[in-house]
Design a protein around this motif. Structure first.
Motif, short mmCIF file in Angstrom:
data_model
loop_
_atom_site.label_atom_id
_atom_site.label_comp_id
_atom_site.label_asym_id
_atom_site.label_seq_id
_atom_site.Cartn_x
_atom_site.Cartn_y
_atom_site.Cartn_z
N ASP B 210 0.87 -1.18 0.00
CA ASP B 210 0.00 0.00 0.00
C ASP B 210 0.91 1.22 0.00
OD1 ASP B 210 -1.59 2.12 0.54
OD2 ASP B 210 -2.54 1.28 2.32
N GLN B 286 -4.50 -0.64 -2.27
CA GLN B 286 -5.71 -0.03 -1.69
C GLN B 286 -6.22 -0.91 -0.56
OE1 GLN B 286 -8.76 0.44 -4.54
NE2 GLN B 286 -7.78 2.17 -5.55
N GLU B 287 -6.76 -0.24 0.45
CA GLU B 287 -7.44 -1.00 1.50
C GLU B 287 -8.84 -1.30 1.02
OE1 GLU B 287 -6.48 0.06 5.73
OE2 GLU B 287 -6.14 1.94 4.69
#
Lengths: 81, 816
Positions: B210, B286-287
């Motif tokens: 991330d 991305q979370e």
């Protein structure tokens, strides 16, 4: 125009690479990192370059040093460059 | 103490109040929604501690959060003693909060941390199979490969195959999150070595980074670490062996989370949670987007960030801004908002930017929930956030949730806009000012009378009109302020479930506590003072009232006894009832005890009705219970209960039926802030009588005023009413010239007065200094014309009269 960087993408060199890129990358189409060494600081640098110069193509010499980071960069960063 | 700490103390109190009932609910059944809710509240508490820089509480709540997270993921087995461990942990937090309030930020007790961390790893017996929780909330836990197979829908095929192959070969699959702090490099760590060590344990799959925190090149400080890595590890090693690789790295800043993979994957990618995203893993870097269940928590976190920033006016705490930025960036990322802004060099400017970001995210969340969709454009401009929520990028995130019509969602923004915290001092000041306004307003009516006396009728009429206008406004305002001043009775009721649980356990009894009417609102002063009396009553119900389970079975009852706490508004009063379905009070035993203690003679007792004997329970020092326990049986309590209730302007009644139970009924005024009194003249003095205690005022002829057994009484509609010797207790002589005016009180006694002067709304203040000894007065008030009115305590008046005492008031003070 292409810019070649002959320093390893490792923490001790990242600041120097950063300065060079800020001087030379504007207007360039492609950056080639000729040394294969890569660590987490190098990954950060690549991500930061992509953010600042989204249209710039990035190429890193394949290598065994920091293989895991290479794999990661190959998959997560290079894939859509 | 800093503002942040003060705010934390308030929030901690509020959050701990929410936590306890949730923990107690776990005893009824462990379910994923309940664990999620508990986790969220604890996480908020931890976050608040972190923002306020309170390390000790942060550490303990972190430990509790880990336990709850383990339970949620299924990594930690639900075993017996869970509720005890959690309660012990949160008791520890409460104690640390109390220490903090006293100025000490102490570390948590090591043994407590060990106890919590050791839960699920010890030898405590597992719960029966049916009580175990499955990851999905139904049925027994799934075997890990089943979980991964189900989760495989959201993973790339090759990763899924590697994980399943590993599981089928009997290997462990872990999901790792490596979330290191900004100083990771400066601390001398090398990620490459760590990853190579990890690879030495097995196969790494699904490796992702991330990079959302990484700034643009021109702002990059190469020595700052910004990356978060996630990966799966298929290995024969145990979790401890995996964690050991990071043993020199892990700290508060450098977090490494190792979790069994199947459970973790399920949580993030099941189609049920993100239907629009089914079959697609989160994009690299991305979370996962928010799901419906995250939103209340997210809004809460955002509000905390806003609050922290606003409080940090002038003296921004070192390190606060980067922490807030980090949190906001993560939230923005998960909300599908593009964040293109980087930290400002000037702390003030950075603070403004972050406030803008928080506002924009909140606006976006509100918009997606169908509230005001038009966020202020300037806000978006300052924050530098672009919201693609309405576009495809938000599919499966909050936009998707909104389409599902979340029941909670629509209120998130409304709650933010409609509720805010009011300092206790502010509420007190508002209440006092509102009361003063009523007194000031009352003075106008006196002026009207003065003008009328002087024949200035035109001016009097004009002033009267103004008076009515101000009267209406001040009453409306008072009602609004009262709304702030009144609290739901649940504030008190909520303290009992834990007490009843613990004491029932200690006594070996099975007890259900049932509460009803918790939303009934009551004066906050009364709320604060009524807890102790209720505690006495509940204690008595537990100890005296409810039988042992075997005795209940023998009596044909359910072995589980019931204690009920109910509240109900009845006109200007609130009635609180504490009842149990136990053995009831043995009135004969009570009377016998009163005789054997020398409190009453046998003759006195023999002439008593059952109800009168029941009232003996309120005699000081009398207890039916022969044994003294930790709980009750010392005979201390019931008289104290009655006295407190009386001081609050209330009454208490008891009803009991042998074998069926006992009920205490407390009637209280719903507020003590203002009182309506009946003003009467006794002799030369003017006094106030609480209107709530007055039944009627009547005029009786002299022939109906008599003496029975040496005590003055009045004959009223054929009924004998005792007369209170007001002339003895108060200033002046009672005049009996042909007839008398009586104020009949609720307790069926009457006070002879010279005249009834009318009603008035007043603020009763307690008497101070020497005057406090005059128990016949409950306080004094300033009237509109500046005179001081002494307010009589009808209960005390009655008690003094019945006991033949004349030392509670009498002529020492007199009226005005």
């Amino acid at each position: 125009m292409r810019v070649e960087i002959d320093l390893p993408l490792l923490l001790p060199y990242v600041e120097e690479i950063r300065q060079r890129l800020l001087d030379q990358a504007a207007g360039a189409e492609k950056i080639i990192f000729t040394k294969s060494d890569l660590d987490a600081a190098g990954i950060q640098l690549i991500v930061a370059v992509r953010k600042e110069f989204p249209s710039l193509k990035i190429e890193i010499a394949p290598g065994q040093s920091g293989k895991i980071c290479h794999l990661l960069l190959l998959k997560e960063v290079n894939s859509d460059v | 103490m800093s503002n942040l700490k003060k705010i934390f103390l308030e929030e901690a109190d509020e959050l701990l109040t929410q936590i306890e009932p949730l923990v107690l609910d776990l005893e009824k059944g462990v379910s994923p929604p309940l664990l999620d809710e508990l986790f969220r509240v604890v996480h908020t508490l931890k976050g608040s501690a972190g923002i306020a820089g309170i390390r000790g509480i942060g550490e303990l709540t972190h430990c509790l959060e880990d336990l709850l997270d383990g339970l949620r993921s299924g990594e930690t087995e639900v075993r017996s003693g869970l509720v005890d461990v959690l309660l012990m942990g949160f008791d520890g937090v409460k104690a640390m909060v109390a220490d903090l309030a006293a100025g000490h930020d102490l570390p948590p007790p090591e043994e407590l941390i060990r106890e919590i961390a050791g839960y699920g790893r010890g030898n405590s017996p597992e719960l029966p199979a049916e009580e175990k929780m499955s990851p999905s909330g139904t049925g027994p836990r799934q075997p890990p490969d089943a979980a991964v197979e189900k989760a495989g829908d959201g993973l790339p095929e090759e990763v899924r195959r590697i994980l399943l192959d590993g599981l089928h070969q009997g290997q462990n699959v872990y999901h790792l999150t490596l979330d290191f702090g900004r100083d990771f490099f400066r601390q001398g760590h090398n990620l490459t070595y760590l990853l190579e060590d990890l690879a030495g344990l097995g196969t790494i799959a699904g490796f992702a980074v991330d990079g959302s925190r990484v700034p643009v090149l021109s702002r990059l400080n190469p020595e700052d670490f910004h990356l978060v890595f996630t990966l799966y590890l298929v290995t024969g090693a145990t979790r401890e062996e995996v964690e050991e690789i990071f043993v020199f790295v892990v700290s508060d800043e450098n977090r490494v989370v190792v979790k069994p993979a199947g459970e973790y994957v399920l949580k993030e990618t099941t189609p049920a949670e993100s239907p629009d995203n089914a079959g697609r893993p989160p994009a690299p870097g991305q979370e996962p987007p928010f799901s419906c269940e995250h939103l209340p928590y997210v809004v809460n976190v955002l509000r905390q960030q806003e609050k922290a920033l606003k409080l940090a006016a002038g003296d921004v705490l070192p390190g606060l801004l980067p922490v807030v930025r980090r949190i906001l960036e993560r939230l923005a990322g998960r909300a599908g908002l593009a964040c293109e802004q980087y930290p400002a060099a000037d702390p003030g400017e950075e603070k403004e930017r972050l406030l803008g970001m928080a506002g924009t995210i909140l606006d976006a969340l509100g918009a997606e929930y169908g509230a005001d969709t038009a966020g202020p454009p300037s806000r978006t401009g300052t924050s530098g956030l672009e919201s693609p929520l309405a576009g495809a990028a938000a599919s499966g995130s909050i936009a998707g949730v909104a389409r599902q019509g979340s029941p909670e969602g629509g209120t998130a923004r409304e709650r933010r806009q409609s509720a805010f915290r009011v300092q206790r001092e502010t509420a007190d000041a508002l209440m006092n000012l509102s009361g003063e306004l009523i007194v000031a307003k009352n003075s106008l009516s006196y002026l009207v009378k003065k003008l009328e006396v002087r024949g200035l009728d035109e001016y009097a009429r004009e002033l009267k009109d103004r008076y009515h206008y101000i009267d209406r406004i001040s009453r409306e305002m008072h009602n609004q302020v009262m709304d702030i001043w009144l609290l739901p009775v649940q504030e008190v009721f909520g303290r009992f479930p834990r007490f009843v649980r613990d004491q029932a356990k200690k006594l070996g009894k099975r007890v259900d506590l049932v509460t009803d009417g918790g939303d009934t609102r009551l004066d906050r002063d009364i709320i604060e003072k009524i807890y102790d009396p209720l505690l006495h009553l509940v204690r008595n119900a537990l100890d005296h009232g409810l039988e042992e389970p075997e005795d209940r079975i023998k009596a044909g009852k359910n072995p589980t006894g019931v204690i009920r706490l109910t509240a109900q508004r009845q006109g200007e009063r609130v009635v609180i009832q504490v009842s149990d379905d136990g053995r009831g009070i043995d009135v004969e035993a009570l009377a016998e005890k009163a005789v054997s203690c020398g409190m009453l003679s046998r003759e006195q007792v023999s002439g008593m009705t059952g109800q009168e004997k029941l009232r003996l329970a309120f005699l000081p020092g009398l207890s039916c219970k022969d044994e003294i326990s930790d709980l009750s049986g010392r005979g201390v309590g019931m008289d104290a209960v009655e006295n407190t209730v009386k001081r609050l302007g209330g009454t208490i009644q008891v009803e009991s039926s042998p074998g069926r139970g006992t009920a205490f009924v407390i009637s209280l005024p719903f507020t003590m802030a203002t009182s309506e009194v009946l003003m009467v003249r006794v002799g030369q003095g003017v006094y106030g009588l609480p209107l709530s205690a007055v039944s009627e005022t009547v005029r009786v002829e002299e022939k109906d005023l008599r003496t029975v057994r040496g005590r003055p009484v009045a004959l009223l509609r054929g009924e004998i009413i005792p007369l209170l010797p007001g002339h003895l207790l108060l200033e002046g002589q009672s005049s009996r010239r042909g007839e008398a005016v009586l104020v009949v009180l609720w307790q069926k006694a009457a006070l002879p007065v010279e005249a009834v002067l009318g009603k008035e709304v007043i603020i009763v203040k307690p008497l101070a200094g020497e005057l406090k000894r005059l128990s016949v007065f409950m306080g004094a008030a300033v009237l509109g014309d500046g005179r001081v009115l002494l307010v009589l305590d009808p209960g005390e008046l009655l008690r003094l009269a019945m006991n033949g005492q004349d030392k509670g008031g009498i002529r020492l003070a007199g009226g005005n």
